[in-house]
Every structure is written in structure tokens, then in C-alpha cells.
Design a protein around this motif. Structure first.
Motif, PDB file in Angstrom:
ATOM      1  N   THR A 145       0.887  -1.216  -0.016  1.00 38.23           N
ATOM      2  CA  THR A 145       0.196   0.094   0.167  1.00 38.23           C
ATOM      3  C   THR A 145       1.000   1.372   0.166  1.00 38.23           C
ATOM      4  O   THR A 145       2.152   1.020   0.356  1.00 38.23           O
ATOM      5  N   VAL A 175       1.948   4.738   1.431  1.00 42.87           N
ATOM      6  CA  VAL A 175       1.965   5.775   2.444  1.00 42.87           C
ATOM      7  C   VAL A 175       2.881   6.844   2.079  1.00 42.87           C
ATOM      8  O   VAL A 175       3.773   7.132   1.921  1.00 42.87           O
ATOM      9  N   GLN A 176       1.990   8.142   2.524  1.00 46.70           N
ATOM     10  CA  GLN A 176       2.488   9.541   2.173  1.00 46.70           C
ATOM     11  C   GLN A 176       2.949  10.132   3.629  1.00 46.70           C
ATOM     12  O   GLN A 176       2.140  10.028   4.576  1.00 46.70           O
ATOM     13  N   ALA A 218       5.764   6.325   0.209  1.00 45.80           N
ATOM     14  CA  ALA A 218       6.336   5.112   0.302  1.00 45.80           C
ATOM     15  C   ALA A 218       5.628   3.747   0.341  1.00 45.80           C
ATOM     16  O   ALA A 218       4.372   3.845   0.223  1.00 45.80           O
ATOM     17  N   PHE A 219       6.212   2.447   0.265  1.00 44.27           N
ATOM     18  CA  PHE A 219       5.464   1.140   0.251  1.00 44.27           C
ATOM     19  C   PHE A 219       5.624   0.609   1.571  1.00 44.27           C
ATOM     20  O   PHE A 219       6.363   0.328   1.957  1.00 44.27           O
ATOM     21  N   VAL A 220       4.442   0.115   2.005  1.00 42.60           N
ATOM     22  CA  VAL A 220       4.490  -0.374   3.311  1.00 42.60           C
ATOM     23  C   VAL A 220       3.750  -1.959   2.847  1.00 42.60           C
ATOM     24  O   VAL A 220       2.512  -1.788   2.294  1.00 42.60           O
ATOM     25  N   ALA A 221       4.226  -2.958   3.292  1.00 38.86           N
ATOM     26  CA  ALA A 221       3.536  -4.572   3.017  1.00 38.86           C
ATOM     27  C   ALA A 221       2.303  -4.643   3.444  1.00 38.86           C
ATOM     28  O   ALA A 221       2.193  -4.232   4.678  1.00 38.86           O
ATOM     29  N   VAL A 222       1.389  -5.024   2.877  1.00 42.44           N
ATOM     30  CA  VAL A 222       0.095  -5.498   3.582  1.00 42.44           C
ATOM     31  C   VAL A 222      -0.319  -7.067   3.216  1.00 42.44           C
ATOM     32  O   VAL A 222      -1.287  -7.489   3.708  1.00 42.44           O
TER      33      VAL A 222
END
Lengths: 187, 97
Positions: free
Chosen positions: A132, A134-135, A141-145
Motif C-alpha cells: 500500500t 503511505v504518504q 513509500a510502500f508498506v507491505a500488506v
């Protein structure tokens, strides 16, 4: 005498110049449809009768050099199978007994390489992480979901940095965060 | 979608420590998933607003990085971002039978 021979050679060349192809009905990437307006005056300003037959010579202009490519009695011509690059032409007119007119303005067409079609069937190549966005302040940035199943179709029209949007239904979420837009590395 | 503000206090380096350069902020959505770097916040800033994140259980951690690029141990904080209540039914009616 020498002048007469040179002139005769030029006339002979023009007599053997190819007839111009007709202008294509449907424009395409590597053809050009050229047209011009019949002159209504002679070079000295006197009227040129509309019923006087004219022969037009089409020249290809490369740099400052003009090369005759074809002749026609009409006021349009086609140029076919043009290579990639810029092509420019000028045209002249003459009657059966007159000298050749001055050259017209220059008309150019640039032929570009065709744009390739969109790649097809972009998929997740291996079991991949679903991300997903994330701003925060100045950064995305990307954070795993979770994970995305291999073979999942990626939406090639929705790239985000090096990732693509994938169908949410193809994602196995690891936690309770299940965002509407999920991305994966594809291809 | 919600915003989350992270706040922290930077330590004061002692004589045996280098100056603090920045704080690395990471996030994850499950203990089974890796941490993802969200931002690097230059010292002396001690706050970061994370915008428009999806509801659910998030974990964030902060790691201080000194001028020699050496990290501290990390400190973790979690937050449950509430889901919206469900939408009501539509076309609800009563008929006589």
C-alpha cells in the motif's frame, strides 16, 4: 553550343522523370499527400490563362540540394514509403514552351517510428508482496500488506514507481489493513 | 482514510555519542510482514504526519541514526485506525402480507 547541349540534357532528364503517384486517399505515417495551387500569373506579372496546360515538377529537397523526383499535370501528388526522418519538397511549373518557374515554398513532413502497441498480459511473476502507499511530508513509500498470487494480472495503465495496481481480490492480506488500492511488482 | 501523527523525543547525546542526524520511521501492517521505510526525518524534527492511510492495525517504529550512520535500537508504537461503520441498507420497506 555547350549551353544548348546542357539544356537539351536537362530537357531530356525531365522528359524521363517519373510520373508522380497520386496522393493517397487515406493519410498514413509513411506517406505524404502534397498539393499546390496552380499559378494565375506569369513571372512577369501577366495573366496565365487557366486553359494553358502546365507540367509540374516535384523536387525532393535535402539540405540545399533539390532533386527532381516526378512530374505531373495535376496539382497534387503522393509520396509513398517514406523512410523515418524529415522529408521536404518544392514544386515548379512550366508550360510546353516556357522555362521552368521559380520554386515554390517548401513543404515538409517528418516520419517517425511507429509507436509500439501496449505490452500484453502483465502479470505478477512470482509470489509477491502486496503493497500500500503511505504518504508523509515529502515522500511516498510502500508498506507491505500481504501477498499477491503468481499470475495475477497487473494493471499496466496504473504504474506507481516500479509497481502496478493489482486487483484487490487477488491479495491475501496479512493483517487488518486492507486498503482499496494495492500494488505489486509485476513482469 | 485517516491521518496519523507520530511524535517522539530525541535523546541528548552524551560525550561518548555522536550527534543525531535523523530518525528513520518505518511501518508495517502485520508482524508477519517486513517493515517498510516510510521516511527519514532530519534532526531536530520530532514529528511526522502520515496522510491518508487505510484503517486497521498499524505498527510504526522509530530508529535514531547518528552522524556516523549508526542506528539506535528501535522503539515501536501501534495504532488501530477505526474502520467506518457499515453503510445502512437501502430501499428498506414494509409490505402487508
Amino acid at each position: 553550343m555547350r549551353v544548348l547541349l546542357i539544356l537539351a540534357a536537362l530537357v531530356g532528364f525531365e522528359a524521363h522523370a517519373q510520373t508522380c503517384p497520386t496522393a493517397p486517399q487515406t493519410p498514413s505515417r509513411n506517406t505524404a499527400s502534397l498539393s499546390w495551387v496552380r499559378p494565375t500569373q506569369n513571372a512577369d506579372g501577366s495573366a496565365l490563362a487557366a486553359n494553358v496546360p502546365l507540367t509540374y515538377t516535384l523536387y525532393r529537397r535535402v539540405g540545399s540540394t533539390d532533386t527532381a523526383v516526378c512530374t505531373t499535370n495535376g496539382t497534387n501528388a503522393g509520396q509513398l514509403n517514406l523512410a523515418v526522418g524529415q522529408h521536404c519538397w518544392v514544386v515548379t511549373a512550366k508550360t510546353a514552351s516556357s522555362a521552368e518557374s521559380a520554386k515554390s515554398n517548401v513543404a515538409c513532413k517528418t516520419v517517425v517510428d511507429p509507436t509500439p502497441g501496449a505490452p500484453q498480459n502483465l502479470t505478477v511473476a512470482a509470489d509477491a508482496t502486496a503493497w500500500t502507499i503511505v504518504q508523509s511530508r515529502d515522500r511516498v513509500a510502500f508498506v507491505a500488506v500481504g501477498t499477491v498470487a503468481p499470475g495475477t494480472q497487473c494493471d499496466a495503465n496504473q504504474p506507481v514507481l516500479d509497481k502496478f495496481v493489482v486487483p484487490r481480490a487477488s491479495v491475501t492480506f496479512a493483517g487488518s489493513v486492507q486498503p482499496e488500492v494495492v500494488l505489486a511488482s509485476c513482469g | 482514510m485517516s491521518n496519523v501523527r507520530l511524535n517522539w523525543k530525541l535523546p541528548t547525546p552524551n560525550a561518548r555519542q555522536r550527534p543525531i542526524a535523523r530518525t528513520k520511521i518505518e511501518g508495517r501492517t502485520s508482524p508477519s510482514l517486513p517493515w517498510g521505510e516510510i521516511n527519514l526525518v532530519d534532526a531536530p524534527t520530532q514529528t511526522l504526519l502520515i496522510q491518508d492511510i487505510a484503517p486497521g492495525a498499524w505498527e510504526f517504529r522509530a530508529t535514531v541514526i547518528d552522524a556516523g550512520n549508526v542506528p539506535s535500537s528501535s522503539v515501536t508504537a501501534g495504532i488501530d485506525i477505526a474502520f467506518d461503520p457499515p453503510s445502512p441498507v437501502t430501499e428498506f420497506s414494509a409490505v402487508l402480507e
